[in-house]
Design a protein around this motif. Sequence first.
Motif, PDB file in Angstrom:
ATOM      1  N   ASN A  88      -4.285  -1.517   2.842  1.00  0.00           N
ATOM      2  CA  ASN A  88      -4.259  -0.657   1.665  1.00  0.00           C
ATOM      3  C   ASN A  88      -4.816  -1.435   0.469  1.00  0.00           C
ATOM      4  OD1 ASN A  88      -3.570   0.772  -0.647  1.00  0.00           O
ATOM      5  ND2 ASN A  88      -1.589   1.410   0.134  1.00  0.00           N
ATOM      6  N   ASP A  89      -6.086  -1.226   0.181  1.00  0.00           N
ATOM      7  CA  ASP A  89      -6.778  -1.915  -0.925  1.00  0.00           C
ATOM      8  C   ASP A  89      -6.048  -1.765  -2.258  1.00  0.00           C
ATOM      9  OD1 ASP A  89      -8.998  -3.485  -0.556  1.00  0.00           O
ATOM     10  OD2 ASP A  89     -10.441  -1.857  -0.710  1.00  0.00           O
ATOM     11  N   HIS A  90      -5.621  -0.565  -2.557  1.00  0.00           N
ATOM     12  CA  HIS A  90      -4.968  -0.283  -3.842  1.00  0.00           C
ATOM     13  C   HIS A  90      -3.699  -1.111  -4.015  1.00  0.00           C
ATOM     14  CE1 HIS A  90      -3.637   1.860  -7.375  1.00  0.00           C
ATOM     15  NE2 HIS A  90      -2.493   2.092  -6.781  1.00  0.00           N
ATOM     16  N   TYR A 110      -3.002  -4.069  -2.872  1.00  0.00           N
ATOM     17  CA  TYR A 110      -3.332  -5.458  -3.209  1.00  0.00           C
ATOM     18  C   TYR A 110      -3.686  -5.586  -4.683  1.00  0.00           C
ATOM     19  CZ  TYR A 110      -3.157  -6.654   1.700  1.00  0.00           C
ATOM     20  OH  TYR A 110      -2.723  -6.864   2.981  1.00  0.00           O
ATOM     21  N   ASN A 154     -11.123  -9.152  -6.373  1.00  0.00           N
ATOM     22  CA  ASN A 154     -11.038  -7.844  -5.706  1.00  0.00           C
ATOM     23  C   ASN A 154     -12.072  -7.717  -4.599  1.00  0.00           C
ATOM     24  OD1 ASN A 154      -8.900  -6.966  -7.296  1.00  0.00           O
ATOM     25  ND2 ASN A 154     -10.243  -6.010  -8.806  1.00  0.00           N
ATOM     26  N   SER A 191     -11.197  -7.145  -0.699  1.00  0.00           N
ATOM     27  CA  SER A 191     -11.756  -5.994   0.024  1.00  0.00           C
ATOM     28  C   SER A 191     -12.554  -6.441   1.238  1.00  0.00           C
ATOM     29  CB  SER A 191     -12.649  -5.166  -0.902  1.00  0.00           C
ATOM     30  OG  SER A 191     -11.879  -4.565  -1.905  1.00  0.00           O
ATOM     31  N   LEU A 250     -10.312  -7.518   4.084  1.00  0.00           N
ATOM     32  CA  LEU A 250      -9.718  -6.405   4.831  1.00  0.00           C
ATOM     33  C   LEU A 250     -10.705  -5.790   5.820  1.00  0.00           C
ATOM     34  CD1 LEU A 250      -7.610  -4.685   2.019  1.00  0.00           C
ATOM     35  CD2 LEU A 250      -6.857  -6.306   3.780  1.00  0.00           C
TER      36      LEU A 250
END
Length: 166
Positions: A29-31, A33, A54, A58, A61
Amino acid sequence: MGQKLANSFGTLCFSIVVLLLSADIAAFNDHWYATQFQKYDIYKTINASSDSINAQASNLLVYLQDEAPLQATLLNEKEILHLADVKKLVMRGQQLLIGGMLILISCLLISRQKKKMIKYGCILTLGILGVLFLGNFSALFYKMHLILFTNDLWILNPATDNIILL
């Protein structure tokens, strides 16, 4: 396959699928992090811009999901080697998730006691989660790494290894 065997495998696979799917959803879940980076001042801790941090997170992941090569702009050699090991585990976990889903579906098709299978699967899952949450996290984390990794690349230093912060 007999009813008891189908119910037993179904119960076990239900827990495996729920736990692995939950871990997969949470871990990728990128958001989440980005919010944690702000909450724990990671943008100030790592000597890089927030955009670089960021982008590294990303990329990490998608790398672990085998969707892109690793762009290790903020990582050292030890971290890169450890991530290769982690990626192998993630791939095995995803294979186990797919296999577990297929077995669970088969067991659900065979079983005449679907509700009972799901109920016991929920109880087993809650029991596993209870052990994980009530246990000593540090000790469980350490033992998990001893079991899953054949080297000491997972022993990282937060002062020198950014992967811990990411």
